[in-house]
Write a protein that holds these residues in place. Structure first.
Motif, PDB file in Angstrom:
ATOM      1  N   THR A 288      28.322 -44.620  70.517  1.00 16.75           N
ATOM      2  CA  THR A 288      29.047 -45.702  71.182  1.00 16.75           C
ATOM      3  C   THR A 288      29.548 -45.222  72.529  1.00 16.75           C
ATOM      4  N   LEU A 289      29.811 -46.188  73.382  1.00 13.41           N
ATOM      5  CA  LEU A 289      30.313 -45.915  74.723  1.00 13.41           C
ATOM      6  C   LEU A 289      31.728 -46.454  74.813  1.00 13.41           C
ATOM      7  N   SER A 290      32.663 -45.617  75.206  1.00 11.19           N
ATOM      8  CA  SER A 290      34.067 -46.027  75.261  1.00 11.19           C
ATOM      9  C   SER A 290      34.615 -45.853  76.675  1.00 11.19           C
ATOM     10  N   PRO A 291      35.678 -46.618  77.032  1.00  7.26           N
ATOM     11  CA  PRO A 291      36.352 -47.601  76.173  1.00  7.26           C
ATOM     12  C   PRO A 291      35.460 -48.814  75.907  1.00  7.26           C
ATOM     13  N   ALA A 292      35.363 -49.226  74.623  1.00  7.88           N
ATOM     14  CA  ALA A 292      34.415 -50.254  74.209  1.00  7.88           C
ATOM     15  C   ALA A 292      34.665 -51.578  74.905  1.00  7.88           C
ATOM     16  N   GLY A 293      35.896 -51.880  75.214  1.00  3.98           N
ATOM     17  CA  GLY A 293      36.202 -53.141  75.869  1.00  3.98           C
ATOM     18  C   GLY A 293      36.042 -53.107  77.369  1.00  3.98           C
ATOM     19  N   GLY A 294      35.585 -51.984  77.902  1.00  9.12           N
ATOM     20  CA  GLY A 294      35.450 -51.862  79.347  1.00  9.12           C
ATOM     21  C   GLY A 294      36.743 -51.411  79.979  1.00  9.12           C
ATOM     22  N   LEU A 295      36.788 -51.381  81.296  1.00 14.25           N
ATOM     23  CA  LEU A 295      37.985 -50.950  82.006  1.00 14.25           C
ATOM     24  C   LEU A 295      38.046 -51.625  83.364  1.00 14.25           C
ATOM     25  N   THR A 296      39.226 -51.548  83.956  1.00 12.68           N
ATOM     26  CA  THR A 296      39.455 -52.141  85.270  1.00 12.68           C
ATOM     27  C   THR A 296      39.815 -51.044  86.252  1.00 12.68           C
ATOM     28  N   LEU A 297      39.137 -51.059  87.400  1.00 17.20           N
ATOM     29  CA  LEU A 297      39.469 -50.148  88.493  1.00 17.20           C
ATOM     30  C   LEU A 297      40.452 -50.857  89.410  1.00 17.20           C
ATOM     31  N   GLY A 298      41.679 -50.390  89.411  1.00 11.42           N
ATOM     32  CA  GLY A 298      42.707 -51.030  90.212  1.00 11.42           C
ATOM     33  C   GLY A 298      42.805 -50.450  91.606  1.00 11.42           C
ATOM     34  N   CYS A 299      43.543 -51.133  92.457  1.00  5.29           N
ATOM     35  CA  CYS A 299      43.755 -50.679  93.826  1.00  5.29           C
ATOM     36  C   CYS A 299      44.469 -49.339  93.820  1.00  5.29           C
ATOM     37  N   GLY A 300      43.895 -48.360  94.493  1.00 11.51           N
ATOM     38  CA  GLY A 300      44.496 -47.046  94.550  1.00 11.51           C
ATOM     39  C   GLY A 300      44.097 -46.141  93.413  1.00 11.51           C
ATOM     40  N   GLN A 301      43.402 -46.654  92.424  1.00 11.86           N
ATOM     41  CA  GLN A 301      42.981 -45.824  91.307  1.00 11.86           C
ATOM     42  C   GLN A 301      41.801 -44.974  91.738  1.00 11.86           C
ATOM     43  N   ALA A 302      41.895 -43.678  91.529  1.00  6.48           N
ATOM     44  CA  ALA A 302      40.860 -42.774  92.017  1.00  6.48           C
ATOM     45  C   ALA A 302      39.591 -42.870  91.185  1.00  6.48           C
ATOM     46  N   THR A 303      39.700 -42.644  89.892  1.00  5.03           N
ATOM     47  CA  THR A 303      38.534 -42.665  89.024  1.00  5.03           C
ATOM     48  C   THR A 303      38.930 -43.142  87.640  1.00  5.03           C
ATOM     49  N   ALA A 304      37.941 -43.464  86.845  1.00  3.48           N
ATOM     50  CA  ALA A 304      38.108 -43.716  85.417  1.00  3.48           C
ATOM     51  C   ALA A 304      36.887 -43.110  84.747  1.00  3.48           C
ATOM     52  N   THR A 305      36.966 -42.872  83.460  1.00  4.30           N
ATOM     53  CA  THR A 305      35.909 -42.144  82.775  1.00  4.30           C
ATOM     54  C   THR A 305      35.351 -42.950  81.618  1.00  4.30           C
ATOM     55  N   LEU A 306      34.014 -43.033  81.560  1.00  2.34           N
ATOM     56  CA  LEU A 306      33.308 -43.556  80.403  1.00  2.34           C
ATOM     57  C   LEU A 306      32.761 -42.375  79.609  1.00  2.34           C
ATOM     58  N   GLU A 307      32.695 -42.533  78.293  1.00  2.00           N
ATOM     59  CA  GLU A 307      32.331 -41.398  77.453  1.00  2.00           C
ATOM     60  C   GLU A 307      31.520 -41.867  76.251  1.00  2.00           C
ATOM     61  N   VAL A 308      30.476 -41.104  75.915  1.00  2.00           N
ATOM     62  CA  VAL A 308      29.672 -41.348  74.729  1.00  2.00           C
ATOM     63  C   VAL A 308      30.202 -40.505  73.576  1.00  2.00           C
ATOM     64  N   ALA A 309      30.290 -41.110  72.399  1.00  2.00           N
ATOM     65  CA  ALA A 309      30.703 -40.373  71.204  1.00  2.00           C
ATOM     66  C   ALA A 309      29.875 -40.885  70.016  1.00  2.00           C
ATOM     67  N   PRO A 310      29.535 -40.022  69.068  1.00  2.00           N
ATOM     68  CA  PRO A 310      29.792 -38.575  69.086  1.00  2.00           C
ATOM     69  C   PRO A 310      28.802 -37.839  69.977  1.00  2.00           C
ATOM     70  N   VAL A 311      29.170 -36.645  70.397  1.00  2.00           N
ATOM     71  CA  VAL A 311      28.288 -35.775  71.158  1.00  2.00           C
ATOM     72  C   VAL A 311      27.482 -34.942  70.169  1.00  2.00           C
ATOM     73  N   VAL A 312      26.158 -35.034  70.273  1.00  2.00           N
ATOM     74  CA  VAL A 312      25.263 -34.358  69.335  1.00  2.00           C
ATOM     75  C   VAL A 312      24.437 -33.333  70.098  1.00  2.00           C
TER      76      VAL A 312
END
Length: 685
Positions: free
Chosen positions: A515-539
């Motif tokens: 799965t790819l998280s955060p599952a509901g997606g994310l919002t990049l706000g004004c001034g926000q530098a970065t956000a991270t998507l992540e796959v789990a589990p890592v095999v």
């Protein structure tokens, strides 16, 4: 034998039979091209690339003249060495066993007036073309590779041809223009035999090259080069540079023919006057019309005579082909804004009649001619920008196209349409190079209707599209220039494969449990530098190929990311991951990355660089710019300006008046996500 492309309007010449003329008529079978006036023609599947080519005439031929029939390849060897034999009215032209046609290459046969019957009557001039068979295992499924260009090189146009005579297709490129009006070069990259390319020599030309073509200009059995170049003459006319091949891929000699139509960006060759050598047409859009220059080959690679065409409403993209079946090549051009297709019929001697209009609609950006339904005449295919479709209109055999036809959706802005037998079934399928889609669309032909196929995602933007057998396995591959992000250009290569590249069996560790998280997606706000998507589990042993799509329904594009389980998105859109472990392939569900409301920055639609300090540069006024890149392209997708520095705006230097396309990429201190803006700008002085 071969699949003959036999366009057909010979009825107007039937009356000449009484005078003893020998007429090209309809293909009687897959085995022979019959030069009579009755039997219905068919375009039958080809079974071999080794020949022979067989022609049947309505009277016996003088054996001393049949050697004047020219068989001319477009990708390998040029004018072919053939052994001619005559049996009454049948001529057989045999190829050497060691020199077959290339898979899917277009071959032209010219019967000049110097070919005569035993009674002394001329058999021509008549010209037709056919496509050599494709016999490989490829089925129109493509694996993609890349060939990084040398630092700073942006290939504006590409051509594939065997220039060094070693049997594989080499690559010629036009570099970006530093100064339009000084001598420049064409770049050569030599095929290693497997679809990888090594640096080759450069070919000096008269100015910044707009377009290039390969053709056997002097009839010596190798492929020479033509380049349409800007010159520094008054009014910026185009210079045609010809450079002759020594048979081993070294180019020299030739000539520079000045004074052609101003701004000629598109270049093609054909035997327009039926004398057995290849003439040239250059075309462009200028002042709201297609302007084209026709020049005749003198048989030795020098050009003289010809004419100028001016077609109001045309936009420059053009095709040559015998649409009315009288044995000569006609001229067709698109009208992007008008939706029209304009046709000028060849009068038989390389001069053209006035234009007639066929209304296609949907903003045609590209045009192609091919026998899509196998009835022996050339049908019309238009790559249309709004919406992004390929429209097919069938020919009635007399050069009249059906008022309606089929339509198939393709990627965003199909700037190039190519026809090729992608699945080795004997008919012509379609590929489109999609400028804004960053992809190549594949559509298969079923009895004249296009459908199915795939989207081959490559990057953000694609420029140009060439087809041919790159890796020597007798099926059709493709090559295009790809820009995944500003300043990162490479050659995208699609290798045609069989069913073996289908995704393997499901694998729980690489598919259903990932799965790819955060599952509901994310919002990049004004001034926000970065956000991270992540796959789990890592095999262990799994690779992670990140993909991006700008919106729902858009084609997925590969991201230039490390093959790891995390990724930091910098722009809104949809993200997913393709996972590979051993022979197993799986794909996660997509997640959405959103952005806060963006500040709108006004973009002008015209600027006037005339030195009055008013609107002299094309600028985007950003608040607190953080990153910035700008690219400017002319109507044919050629890059004319690029910068990565805010404030270094386009001044229009060296570019003629007209409409240009722009791409802006920027971020600000408040909104660190890179944004993209695209549209058109009019340069007026």
């Amino acid at each position: 034998m071969y699949s003959f492309l036999f366009p057909g309007k010979l009825a107007r010449r039937v009356g000449l039979l009484a005078a003893g003329a020998l007429l090209l008529a309809r293909l009687a079978s897959a085995q022979t091209a019959t030069l009579l006036s009755a039997t219905p023609r068919r375009n039958a599947p080809a079974a071999s690339r080794t020949g022979p080519v067989q022609l049947t005439f309505s009277a016996g031929l003088d054996p001393a003249t049949v050697g004047n029939i020219k068989v001319i390849s477009t990708q390998k060897r040029g004018v072919r060495a053939t052994t001619a034999s005559v049996n009454a009215g049948t001529v057989t032209l045999a190829l050497p066993a060691s020199a077959p046609f290339g898979a899917g290459e277009l071959v032209q046969v010219s019967v000049p007036a110097t070919v005569r019957s035993t009674g002394g009557q001329p058999a021509g001039p008549l010209v037709y073309q056919f496509t050599a068979a494709v016999t490989g295992t490829g089925r129109g499924l493509f694996t993609t590779g890349i060939d990084n260009l040398a630092a700073g090189i942006t290939a504006s146009n590409q051509q594939l041809a065997d220039i060094d005579g070693d049997g594989d297709l080499d690559l010629l490129l036009t570099p970006p223009a530093v100064n339009f009006f000084v001598p420049s070069t064409v770049l050569v990259r030599l095929n290693a035999g497997n679809g990888t390319f090594n640096p080759g020599p450069t070919i000096p030309v008269a100015g910044a090259p707009n377009d290039i073509a390969l053709a056997d200009l002097d009839g010596d059995g190798d492929l020479d080069m033509l380049a349409s170049c800007y010159s520094n003459a008054a009014g910026n006319p185009i210079t045609l540079s010809t450079r002759l091949n020594n048979g081993q891929g070294s180019f020299g000699g030739g000539a520079d023919l000045p004074g052609l139509t101003s701004g000629g960006h598109l270049l093609s060759t054909a035997d327009l006057d039926g004398d057995g050598d290849l003439d040239v047409v250059l075309s462009t859009n200028t002042a709201g019309q297609t302007a084209a220059s026709v020049r005749f080959n003198q048989g030795n690679g020098t050009f003289a005579g010809g004419s100028e065409l001016a077609i109001t409403g045309g936009t420059g993209a053009f095709a040559l082909g015998d649409i009315d079946g009288d044995g000569d090549a006609d001229f067709m051009t698109t009208g992007f804004s008008t939706g029209g297709i304009y046709t000028c019929l060849n009068l038989g001697n390389g001069s053209f009649g006035s234009a007639t209009t066929y209304q296609l609609g949907n903003y045609p950006a590209s045009i192609a001619l091919a026998d899509i339904d196998g009835d022996g005449d050339l049908d019309l295919l238009g790559g249309c920008a709004r919406p992004s479709t390929v429209e097919t209109r069938l020919n009635d055999g007399q050069g009249h196209f059906a008022p309606t036809g089929s339509s198939v959706a393709v990627g965003d802005y199909p700037q190039f349409v190519r026809l090729a037998d992608l699945d080795s079934d004997g008919d012509q399928d379609v590929l489109t190079g999609n400028l804004y889609g960053g992809s190549v669309s594949v559509r298969f032909n079923t009895n004249g209707t296009l459908g199915g196929g795939t989207e081959v995602a490559l990057g953000k933007y694609t420029f140009g599209l060439q087809t041919g057998d790159l890796d020597g396995d007798n099926d059709i591959d493709f090559l295009t220039r790809v820009t995944p992000a500003p300043g990162t250009d490479f050659l995208g290569i699609g290798f045609n494969q069989g069913p073996s590249i289908n995704q393997g069996p499901s694998c729980a560790a690489a598919d259903t449990t990932a799965t790819l998280s955060p599952a509901g997606g994310l919002t990049l706000g004004c001034g926000q530098a970065t956000a991270t998507l992540e796959v789990a589990p890592v095999v262990a042993g799994t690779t992670y190929e990140w993909q991006y799509a700008p919106g729902a329904g858009a084609a997925w594009q590969p991201l230039p990311a490390a093959l790891v389980a995390t990724y930091q998105p910098t722009q809104p859109g949809r993200y997913r991951v393709r996972l590979r472990r051993g022979g197993c392939v799986g794909t996660t569900a997509a997640v959405e990355v959103r952005a806060v409301s963006l500040q709108a920055y006004p973009v002008p639609n015209i600027f006037t660089p005339n030195g009055d300090n008013l609107n002299d540069v094309f600028a985007l006024q950003l608040t607190a710019p953080r990153t910035f890149a700008m690219q400017i392209f002319n109507r044919w997708g050629r890059e004319v300006f690029r910068t990565g520095q805010y404030g270094d705006f386009w001044t229009g230097a060296g570019s003629p008046e007209g409409v240009y396309y722009y791409l802006w990429h920027y971020s600000t201190d408040c909104d660190t996500t890179e944004r993209t803006v695209r549209g058109t700008i009019t340069l007026a002085r």
